[in-house]
Design an enzyme around this catalytic site. Structure first.
Site, PDB file in Angstrom:
ATOM      1  N   CYS A 163      42.639  31.323  46.666  1.00  0.00           N
ATOM      2  CA  CYS A 163      42.588  32.007  45.364  1.00  0.00           C
ATOM      3  C   CYS A 163      43.767  32.976  45.237  1.00  0.00           C
ATOM      4  O   CYS A 163      43.941  33.854  46.076  1.00  0.00           O
ATOM      5  CB  CYS A 163      41.259  32.754  45.256  1.00  0.00           C
ATOM      6  SG  CYS A 163      41.147  33.860  43.836  1.00  0.00           S
ATOM      7  N   SER A 164      44.550  32.825  44.180  1.00  0.00           N
ATOM      8  CA  SER A 164      45.725  33.690  44.004  1.00  0.00           C
ATOM      9  C   SER A 164      45.334  35.159  43.828  1.00  0.00           C
ATOM     10  O   SER A 164      46.004  36.045  44.366  1.00  0.00           O
ATOM     11  CB  SER A 164      46.570  33.217  42.822  1.00  0.00           C
ATOM     12  OG  SER A 164      45.846  33.329  41.608  1.00  0.00           O
TER      13      SER A 164
END
Length: 116
Positions: free
Chosen positions: A12-13
């Site tokens: 997840c960024s």
């Protein structure tokens, strides 16, 4: 000094950005990859209270396929919701940063700095 814990998903960024902010800040940091080290119902209840949530619905990722497939929108039983979160950890809104008796979701990542 109070240890900071991040429930992190490396894919997840927002989670990666939040982790980078915490690492740059310094201090004792524990990284928990909750997708493989899933929290139990007791841990979810404890963190939910620290987040200030009164229902697990506030913490669920409603755009996840699992949310729709499991029909969680219609579920009112908190134990059933928390159980689903332990079995399908991708349902948990992330990243979660826990510091002392408070917790915050890192969306946007900079928001977690308010914990300090």
């Amino acid at each position: 000094m109070t240890k900071t814990i991040i429930w992190h998903n490396p894919r997840c960024s927002k989670s990666r950005q939040t982790l980078a902010l915490l690492e740059a800040r310094g201090g004792e940091l524990e990284v928990r990859e909750y997708m493989t080290d899933m929290p139990n119902i007791g841990e979810l209840r404890e963190v939910m209270a620290k987040l200030g949530y009164t229902s697990a619905h506030e913490w669920l990722r409603k755009n996840e396929a699992d949310y729709r497939e499991l029909g969680l929108k219609a579920v009112e039983d908190e134990d059933a919701l928390l159980n689903a979160m332990t079995q399908y950890p991708r349902l948990i809104e992330r990243p979660v940063v826990i510091h002392g008796d408070k917790a915050m979701i890192g969306r946007p990542p900079e928001q977690v700095l308010e914990l300090f």
